[in-house]
Design a protein around this motif. Sequence first.
Motif, PDB file in Angstrom:
ATOM      1  N   GLN A  25      48.364  34.807 -25.829  1.00 54.14           N
ATOM      2  CA  GLN A  25      46.964  35.206 -25.980  1.00 54.14           C
ATOM      3  C   GLN A  25      46.237  34.185 -26.834  1.00 54.14           C
ATOM      4  O   GLN A  25      46.751  33.770 -27.877  1.00 54.14           O
ATOM      5  CB  GLN A  25      46.853  36.579 -26.626  1.00 54.14           C
ATOM      6  N   LEU A  26      45.060  33.810 -26.392  1.00 58.87           N
ATOM      7  CA  LEU A  26      44.145  32.979 -27.161  1.00 58.87           C
ATOM      8  C   LEU A  26      42.843  33.763 -27.266  1.00 58.87           C
ATOM      9  O   LEU A  26      42.240  34.090 -26.242  1.00 58.87           O
ATOM     10  CB  LEU A  26      43.909  31.634 -26.475  1.00 58.87           C
ATOM     11  N   VAL A  27      42.428  34.050 -28.486  1.00 59.86           N
ATOM     12  CA  VAL A  27      41.251  34.881 -28.686  1.00 59.86           C
ATOM     13  C   VAL A  27      40.226  34.111 -29.512  1.00 59.86           C
ATOM     14  O   VAL A  27      40.451  33.826 -30.695  1.00 59.86           O
ATOM     15  CB  VAL A  27      41.608  36.202 -29.380  1.00 59.86           C
ATOM     16  N   GLU A  28      39.115  33.787 -28.871  1.00 56.77           N
ATOM     17  CA  GLU A  28      38.042  33.066 -29.549  1.00 56.77           C
ATOM     18  C   GLU A  28      37.102  34.031 -30.255  1.00 56.77           C
ATOM     19  O   GLU A  28      36.920  35.173 -29.821  1.00 56.77           O
ATOM     20  CB  GLU A  28      37.225  32.235 -28.546  1.00 56.77           C
ATOM     21  N   SER A  29      36.477  33.532 -31.314  1.00 48.39           N
ATOM     22  CA  SER A  29      35.456  34.294 -32.034  1.00 48.39           C
ATOM     23  C   SER A  29      34.511  33.313 -32.712  1.00 48.39           C
ATOM     24  O   SER A  29      34.807  32.108 -32.788  1.00 48.39           O
ATOM     25  CB  SER A  29      36.087  35.226 -33.058  1.00 48.39           C
ATOM     26  N   GLY A  30      33.398  33.836 -33.197  1.00 49.78           N
ATOM     27  CA  GLY A  30      32.473  33.013 -33.962  1.00 49.78           C
ATOM     28  C   GLY A  30      31.254  32.538 -33.204  1.00 49.78           C
ATOM     29  O   GLY A  30      30.369  31.905 -33.791  1.00 49.78           O
ATOM     30  N   GLY A  31      31.197  32.819 -31.925  1.00 50.76           N
ATOM     31  CA  GLY A  31      30.016  32.426 -31.170  1.00 50.76           C
ATOM     32  C   GLY A  31      28.816  33.281 -31.536  1.00 50.76           C
ATOM     33  O   GLY A  31      28.929  34.252 -32.285  1.00 50.76           O
ATOM     34  N   GLY A  32      27.671  32.901 -31.017  1.00 47.65           N
ATOM     35  CA  GLY A  32      26.462  33.652 -31.293  1.00 47.65           C
ATOM     36  C   GLY A  32      25.235  32.824 -31.038  1.00 47.65           C
ATOM     37  O   GLY A  32      25.279  31.820 -30.314  1.00 47.65           O
ATOM     38  N   LEU A  33      24.154  33.249 -31.649  1.00 48.25           N
ATOM     39  CA  LEU A  33      22.865  32.579 -31.489  1.00 48.25           C
ATOM     40  C   LEU A  33      22.575  31.738 -32.714  1.00 48.25           C
ATOM     41  O   LEU A  33      22.739  32.204 -33.847  1.00 48.25           O
ATOM     42  CB  LEU A  33      21.767  33.629 -31.286  1.00 48.25           C
ATOM     43  N   ALA A  34      22.180  30.493 -32.489  1.00 48.82           N
ATOM     44  CA  ALA A  34      21.813  29.600 -33.577  1.00 48.82           C
ATOM     45  C   ALA A  34      20.545  28.853 -33.199  1.00 48.82           C
ATOM     46  O   ALA A  34      20.248  28.678 -32.015  1.00 48.82           O
ATOM     47  CB  ALA A  34      22.941  28.621 -33.876  1.00 48.82           C
ATOM     48  N   GLN A  35      19.826  28.417 -34.198  1.00 49.90           N
ATOM     49  CA  GLN A  35      18.660  27.584 -33.946  1.00 49.90           C
ATOM     50  C   GLN A  35      19.079  26.126 -33.857  1.00 49.90           C
ATOM     51  O   GLN A  35      20.113  25.732 -34.416  1.00 49.90           O
ATOM     52  CB  GLN A  35      17.638  27.754 -35.067  1.00 49.90           C
ATOM     53  N   ALA A  36      18.299  25.335 -33.176  1.00 50.05           N
ATOM     54  CA  ALA A  36      18.563  23.903 -33.115  1.00 50.05           C
ATOM     55  C   ALA A  36      18.632  23.349 -34.530  1.00 50.05           C
ATOM     56  O   ALA A  36      17.810  23.690 -35.388  1.00 50.05           O
ATOM     57  CB  ALA A  36      17.468  23.204 -32.325  1.00 50.05           C
ATOM     58  N   GLY A  37      19.652  22.528 -34.772  1.00 50.03           N
ATOM     59  CA  GLY A  37      19.879  21.979 -36.090  1.00 50.03           C
ATOM     60  C   GLY A  37      20.814  22.819 -36.951  1.00 50.03           C
ATOM     61  O   GLY A  37      21.236  22.381 -38.016  1.00 50.03           O
ATOM     62  N   GLY A  38      21.114  24.011 -36.477  1.00 50.52           N
ATOM     63  CA  GLY A  38      21.980  24.912 -37.226  1.00 50.52           C
ATOM     64  C   GLY A  38      23.451  24.670 -36.977  1.00 50.52           C
ATOM     65  O   GLY A  38      23.835  23.692 -36.310  1.00 50.52           O
ATOM     66  N   SER A  39      24.264  25.580 -37.504  1.00 53.97           N
ATOM     67  CA  SER A  39      25.713  25.435 -37.426  1.00 53.97           C
ATOM     68  C   SER A  39      26.371  26.744 -37.003  1.00 53.97           C
ATOM     69  O   SER A  39      25.844  27.834 -37.263  1.00 53.97           O
ATOM     70  CB  SER A  39      26.282  25.034 -38.788  1.00 53.97           C
ATOM     71  N   LEU A  40      27.510  26.591 -36.365  1.00 58.02           N
ATOM     72  CA  LEU A  40      28.394  27.714 -36.060  1.00 58.02           C
ATOM     73  C   LEU A  40      29.825  27.230 -36.206  1.00 58.02           C
ATOM     74  O   LEU A  40      30.106  26.038 -35.996  1.00 58.02           O
ATOM     75  CB  LEU A  40      28.176  28.227 -34.627  1.00 58.02           C
ATOM     76  N   ARG A  41      30.717  28.150 -36.525  1.00 58.84           N
ATOM     77  CA  ARG A  41      32.135  27.820 -36.591  1.00 58.84           C
ATOM     78  C   ARG A  41      32.896  28.744 -35.654  1.00 58.84           C
ATOM     79  O   ARG A  41      32.892  29.964 -35.851  1.00 58.84           O
ATOM     80  CB  ARG A  41      32.669  27.981 -38.006  1.00 58.84           C
ATOM     81  N   LEU A  42      33.545  28.168 -34.682  1.00 59.91           N
ATOM     82  CA  LEU A  42      34.360  28.926 -33.753  1.00 59.91           C
ATOM     83  C   LEU A  42      35.805  28.949 -34.226  1.00 59.91           C
ATOM     84  O   LEU A  42      36.292  27.979 -34.796  1.00 59.91           O
ATOM     85  CB  LEU A  42      34.299  28.319 -32.351  1.00 59.91           C
ATOM     86  N   SER A  43      36.461  30.061 -33.976  1.00 62.15           N
ATOM     87  CA  SER A  43      37.884  30.193 -34.275  1.00 62.15           C
ATOM     88  C   SER A  43      38.617  30.629 -33.011  1.00 62.15           C
ATOM     89  O   SER A  43      38.041  31.289 -32.147  1.00 62.15           O
ATOM     90  CB  SER A  43      38.119  31.246 -35.362  1.00 62.15           C
TER      91      SER A  43
END
Length: 124
Positions: free
Chosen positions: A3-21
């Motif tokens: 199993q590979l389970v991703e998380s951390g996605g979502g909505l961000a504004q241009a120039g912003g940051s997100l961290r996926l796991s």
Amino acid sequence: QVQLVESGGGLAQAGGSLRLSCAASGLTFSSRGMGWFRQSPGKEREFVASISTNGVNTYYFDSVKGRFTISRDNAKNTVYLQMNSLKPEDTALYYCAAARLRILGRFANQYDYWGQGTQVTVSS
């Protein structure tokens, strides 16, 4: 079973940051290269980044170099994708994948296992 389970996605504004796991189970994580791919509606799945088994070597798609960083924690069986300076064109469903053993690859056919994906949406 693997199993590979991703998380951390979502909505961000241009120039912003997100961290996926991506949390992996059912495989010998430390023996597998890992990668991130993405797919936008109407487009083929494309390579984003990959990392070697020990985390020393990494490989990036040109359009994300200098903005995205892939890393891994073998003690936690987890791979990460830090995404900075996000652009609207980064909007996609992001998948993590486990490579065929120690391969550091950029082609989808070099990967044996895939997660279900996490959606990233970047607004302008």
